[in-house]
Design an enzyme around this catalytic site. Structure first.
Site, mmCIF file in Angstrom:
data_model
loop_
_atom_site.group_PDB
_atom_site.id
_atom_site.type_symbol
_atom_site.label_atom_id
_atom_site.label_comp_id
_atom_site.label_asym_id
_atom_site.label_seq_id
_atom_site.Cartn_x
_atom_site.Cartn_y
_atom_site.Cartn_z
ATOM 1 C CB CYS A 126 -49.951 -45.879 57.340
ATOM 2 S SG CYS A 126 -48.460 -44.912 57.540
ATOM 3 C CG HIS A 181 -53.183 -43.279 57.120
ATOM 4 N ND1 HIS A 181 -52.794 -43.106 58.424
ATOM 5 C CD2 HIS A 181 -52.067 -43.056 56.365
ATOM 6 C CE1 HIS A 181 -51.512 -42.793 58.461
ATOM 7 N NE2 HIS A 181 -51.048 -42.760 57.227
ATOM 8 C CG ASN A 212 -48.874 -40.320 58.947
ATOM 9 O OD1 ASN A 212 -49.261 -41.280 59.605
ATOM 10 N ND2 ASN A 212 -48.424 -40.440 57.709
HETATM 11 O O1 UT7 Z 1 -48.553 -42.559 55.856
HETATM 12 C C1 UT7 Z 1 -48.028 -42.326 54.595
HETATM 13 C C2 UT7 Z 1 -46.848 -41.439 54.765
HETATM 14 N N1 UT7 Z 1 -46.592 -40.331 53.958
HETATM 15 C C3 UT7 Z 1 -47.446 -39.536 53.308
HETATM 16 O O2 UT7 Z 1 -48.626 -39.702 53.238
HETATM 17 C C4 UT7 Z 1 -46.821 -38.354 52.652
HETATM 18 C C5 UT7 Z 1 -47.406 -38.030 51.328
HETATM 19 N N2 UT7 Z 1 -46.829 -36.823 50.787
HETATM 20 C C6 UT7 Z 1 -47.142 -35.602 51.267
HETATM 21 O O3 UT7 Z 1 -47.929 -35.460 52.196
HETATM 22 C C7 UT7 Z 1 -46.523 -34.407 50.568
HETATM 23 O O4 UT7 Z 1 -45.837 -34.841 49.428
HETATM 24 C C8 UT7 Z 1 -45.567 -33.576 51.481
HETATM 25 C C9 UT7 Z 1 -46.376 -32.875 52.556
HETATM 26 C C10 UT7 Z 1 -44.525 -34.476 52.108
HETATM 27 C C11 UT7 Z 1 -44.872 -32.522 50.639
HETATM 28 O O5 UT7 Z 1 -45.841 -31.675 50.053
HETATM 29 P P1 UT7 Z 1 -45.761 -31.296 48.496
HETATM 30 O O6 UT7 Z 1 -46.892 -30.397 48.226
HETATM 31 O O7 UT7 Z 1 -45.675 -32.590 47.735
HETATM 32 O O8 UT7 Z 1 -44.438 -30.456 48.429
HETATM 33 P P2 UT7 Z 1 -43.105 -30.746 47.612
HETATM 34 O O9 UT7 Z 1 -42.337 -31.871 48.221
HETATM 35 O O10 UT7 Z 1 -43.438 -30.856 46.149
HETATM 36 O O11 UT7 Z 1 -42.319 -29.410 47.859
HETATM 37 C C12 UT7 Z 1 -42.770 -28.141 47.375
HETATM 38 C C13 UT7 Z 1 -41.812 -27.077 47.848
HETATM 39 C C14 UT7 Z 1 -40.344 -27.397 47.550
HETATM 40 O O12 UT7 Z 1 -39.688 -26.183 47.267
HETATM 41 P P3 UT7 Z 1 -39.376 -25.763 45.743
HETATM 42 O O13 UT7 Z 1 -38.559 -26.882 45.183
HETATM 43 O O14 UT7 Z 1 -40.714 -25.629 45.097
HETATM 44 O O15 UT7 Z 1 -38.643 -24.468 45.917
HETATM 45 C C15 UT7 Z 1 -39.843 -27.947 48.848
HETATM 46 O O16 UT7 Z 1 -38.477 -27.790 49.012
HETATM 47 O O17 UT7 Z 1 -41.901 -26.927 49.269
HETATM 48 C C16 UT7 Z 1 -40.601 -27.111 49.842
HETATM 49 N N3 UT7 Z 1 -40.780 -27.776 51.142
HETATM 50 C C17 UT7 Z 1 -41.012 -27.117 52.280
HETATM 51 N N4 UT7 Z 1 -41.137 -25.802 52.547
HETATM 52 C C18 UT7 Z 1 -41.401 -25.457 53.831
HETATM 53 C C19 UT7 Z 1 -40.765 -29.107 51.394
HETATM 54 N N5 UT7 Z 1 -40.979 -29.320 52.715
HETATM 55 C C20 UT7 Z 1 -41.136 -28.096 53.275
HETATM 56 C C21 UT7 Z 1 -41.412 -27.674 54.589
HETATM 57 N N6 UT7 Z 1 -41.525 -26.339 54.811
HETATM 58 N N7 UT7 Z 1 -41.547 -28.533 55.612
#
Ligand code: UT7
Length: 331
Positions: free
Chosen positions: A115, A255, A285
């Site tokens: 990225c 980004h 993204n």
């Molecule tokens: O170019 C660089 C590339 N990548 C990035 O910039 C990504 C950076 N990271 C992020 O943007 C975030 O970490 C994510 C959007 C990927 C995830 O968001 P988060 O707020 O960190 O969520 P999390 O992974 O901590 O998950 C929270 C909850 C979990 O459930 P529990 O364990 O609390 O019951 C996940 O299982 O949300 C759940 N979850 C979802 N629910 C619905 C994870 N993905 C999803 C989804 N839909 N797509």
């Protein structure tokens, strides 16, 4: 000897026609539009059609940038494409674009910084012009991330999209153009965001395919923490390099990975959100393409004007990061 000033002479972008909305994803994976919007700010993303590839997007963006700069393809001395989704292992996307636009006098290569590919590309391209080696360099960020996304994995499928952005670099008036850059990398964090198979370490086999190792894997939480920390740091270093401070920044063009990451970075830099260019809602993204697409939209919409100080900032797999400070002046 007086240093040459290098700026962007023309810019263009292109996204494929097909759109996948959050509501479309609700039908195929365990997610909701509400969750995606709240956690990422993304509402929809554009994806390539079957048979369409990264060089097709890059070529369209390059043609638009050439038109915007008012120069012919024969004037281009070098093409650099930041991408992690080339049409094939080789030839490079840059060589495919060179042929498509008939930039017969240009050298061409791809650059892998995920990225951060566009900001790495600007730093590389502008160095050739500053050194007097080349006069005009075409820098492109282009990706078809949909082709390396596991559409059954809700952790990644909601995030990525396809597109391309291109800029023509050349000499500009003294005091304008690229005023400062910063680039960095931390290979120790390489496992946080990667496509494990398909390279020389783990060539594609039936087994790697059945284990879905040819798709993007990500530790979202760790990448999030890294991004929030590094974005402010790299912008401040590039500003220092330009002998400016965050107060001098008219627009931040980050980004486009996640709205919450963008908000945190803006807050750390003390910039209100009306001075940040955001389009993550429309495209998701798009990796190396996201900064030039946002910059193009910021300029074409009339928000960014001559004399504005723009801070471009990227971060991503590698891990890599980088920032470019530009005093905008388009002839
Ligand atoms: O170019 C660089 C590339 N990548 C990035 O910039 C990504 C950076 N990271 C992020 O943007 C975030 O970490 C994510 C959007 C990927 C995830 O968001 P988060 O707020 O960190 O969520 P999390 O992974 O901590 O998950 C929270 C909850 C979990 O459930 P529990 O364990 O609390 O019951 C996940 O299982 O949300 C759940 N979850 C979802 N629910 C619905 C994870 N993905 C999803 C989804 N839909 N797509």
């Amino acid at each position: 000897m007086k240093e040459r000033s290098v700026g962007i002479l023309g810019i263009g972008s292109y996204v494929p026609e097909k759109i996948i909305t959050n509501f479309d994803l609700e039908k195929t994976i365990d997610t909701t539009d509400k969750w995606i919007v709240e956690r990422t700010g993304i509402r929809e993303r554009h994806v390539v059609a079957e048979g369409e590839a990264t060089s097709d997007l890059a070529t369209r963006a390059a043609e638009r940038a050439l038109l915007d700069a008012g120069i012919s393809a024969e004037e281009i001395d070098l093409i650099i494409v930041g991408t992690v989704t080339p049409d094939m292992q080789f030839p490079s996307v840059a060589c495919l674009v060179q042929n498509n636009i008939k930039a017969v006098n240009a050298a061409a290569f791809d650059l892998t910084a995920v990225c951060s590919g566009f900001v790495y590309g600007l730093a590389t391209g502008s160095s050739f012009i500053k050194a007097g080696t080349y006069k005009k360099v075409l820098v492109i960020g282009a990706e078809s991330l949909s082709k390396i996304t596991d559409w059954s994995d809700r952790n990644t499928a909601i995030l990525f999209g396809d597109g391309a952005g291109a800029a023509i670099l050349g000499e500009t008036d003294a005091g304008y153009g690229i005023l400062g850059i910063d680039m960095g990398a931390d290979g120790n964090g390489g496992d946080l965001l990667r496509v494990p198979a398909g390279g020389s370490r783990l060539p594609t086999t039936e087994e790697t395919i059945s284990q879905r190792l040819h798709y993007t894997q990500m530790d979202g939480n760790e990448v999030f923490k890294f991004a929030v920390k590094v974005m402010g740091e790299t912008v401040n270093k590039a500003l220092e390099n330009a002998k400016l401070t965050a107060k001098d920044v008219t627009y931040l063009v980050p980004h486009q990975a996640n709205m919450r990451i963008i908000q945190s970075a803006a807050k750390r830099l003390g910039l209100p959100m009306d001075r940040v260019v955001v389009n993550v809602d429309k495209y998701g993204n798009t990796s190396a393409a996201s900064i030039p697409i946002a910059l193009d939209e910021g300029i074409k919409s009339g928000r960014i004007k001559n004399g504005d100080v723009i801070a471009l900032v990227g971060f991503g797999g590698g891990l890599t990061w980088g920032a470019t400070i530009i005093k905008w002046s388009k002839p």
